[in-house]
Design an enzyme around this catalytic site. Sequence first.
Site, PDB file in Angstrom:
ATOM      1  N   CYS A  43       0.828  -1.211   0.000  1.00  0.00           N
ATOM      2  CA  CYS A  43       0.000   0.000   0.000  1.00  0.00           C
ATOM      3  C   CYS A  43       0.860   1.258   0.000  1.00  0.00           C
ATOM      4  CB  CYS A  43      -0.925   0.004   1.211  1.00  0.00           C
ATOM      5  SG  CYS A  43      -1.775   1.573   1.423  1.00  0.00           S
ATOM      6  N   GLY A 115      10.915 -14.152   6.729  1.00  0.00           N
ATOM      7  CA  GLY A 115      10.456 -15.100   7.738  1.00  0.00           C
ATOM      8  C   GLY A 115       9.794 -16.317   7.134  1.00  0.00           C
ATOM      9  N   GLY A 175      -6.172  -5.672 -18.672  1.00  0.00           N
ATOM     10  CA  GLY A 175      -6.958  -5.734 -17.445  1.00  0.00           C
ATOM     11  C   GLY A 175      -7.703  -4.436 -17.226  1.00  0.00           C
ATOM     12  N   HIS A 433     -24.685  23.008   1.466  1.00  0.00           N
ATOM     13  CA  HIS A 433     -24.796  23.479   0.080  1.00  0.00           C
ATOM     14  C   HIS A 433     -23.730  24.535  -0.189  1.00  0.00           C
ATOM     15  CE1 HIS A 433     -26.699  24.640  -3.685  1.00  0.00           C
ATOM     16  NE2 HIS A 433     -26.611  25.914  -3.303  1.00  0.00           N
TER      17      HIS A 433
END
Length: 456
Positions: A43, A115, A175, A433
């Site tokens: 990310c 790991g 894609g 608004h």
Amino acid sequence: MTDTSADLVILGGGSGGYACAFRAAELGLSVILVEKDKVGGTCLHRGCIPTKALLHAAEVADNVREGDQFGVKSSLEGIDMNGVNSYKDGIVGNLYKGLQGLFKANKVTVVEGAGTFVGPNSVEVDGTRYTGKNVVLATGSYARTLPGLEIGGRIITSDQALNLDYVPEKVVVLGGGVIGVEFASVWRSFGADVTIVEALPRLVPLEDEWASKQLERAFRKRGIKFKTGVRFTGATQTESAVTVSLESGEAFDADLLLVAVGRGPNSAGHGYEEAGLSMDRGFVLTDERLRTNLPGVYAVGDLVPGLQLAHRGFQQGIFIAEDIAGLDPKVIDEAGIPKVTYCKPEVASVGLSEAQAKEKYGSAETLVYALSGNGKSQILKTSGGVKLVKAPDGPVVGITLVGERVGELIGEAQLIYSWEAYPDDVAPLIHAHPTQTEALGEAFLALAGKPLHVHG
């Protein structure tokens, strides 16, 4: 072999892993987090943050190019990709520095290295075994390709696309999902000739069909070409070009082929299968509480089947930490996870599409409110709309929005969905608004049977 123990050992420091680490530390648990690269994961370093920085630069380019329609005399001299990348990398760098500080503040022990999960409850890094009362697997995902389509040279994934130091003249994007349409949008704004190839019948195929039609119409106006419902058959490249072939017999020459066919679970080579974890096509299987088939072992984020979204992993990480700490958190509703595609125009949604609602309830009531009736959207010169999907004699179960900046509206939409609101619950709420949030308010007024402005 030394042995280091903690209440919680986490393999992977992306959105799911670090959110779990911080929440667990807050709750008084000792935490060891193993990460082979940089904390923040896909990310921060190769996904959400850098791509959205590119998309903002693309929006600035469009604003400059289109200044005349706002009475602003401006012209686009060109795109300085070194400058764009410097801006993008600066944002990533600042967020990374902040994240490193949070690890120190939360007293989370970070172990750098690759790991391997060793059942029943340990992670091994360079000969050292870290054992937890609980283990969380959070190794994320990678950019997939298709069988026989090798990445290299002029055939790239989003990983390489993020670091290009030039704007390609012609690009084929393989894609038409989130990643594909976002990069297509960026490159078109930067001046490239773009063609998207999508095997399914429409762009953004996971969204409501109405949203796909809205996006396709907007892309046509922008000059982004796309071929849907046709399969890719192969690509050949030379030093100067790549040729993309389709099942229809068509072929396209381009400077680059971006392979954007989704992301696969990053599970290979981490010892998962050897430890006896239940797997399906590389994904780690869990129950609704994100527990694997092994006691005390959880999995989170893109590693688990479902929407591959950073905020999903983030929330799952928090859920797991609270579950381990005995807080008995509420199970995450997957349909309640908001989705945003940050192309121009944006597509945002939460809950069920019309087709999903009909499948679940047998029928559904729908309403579309066009942004042409919204003052702020006219000021922004964006088109699109709000689509509401309501269960028969029930609440609103799906909200989809298309238009520039509508990703910022998804927060209210998520609350409406999550609180199972009826049209009459939302219609009386006052929306400031002129804002685009009024479009949501007007849509609910209409669905409640009291429309004030044009919709449709």
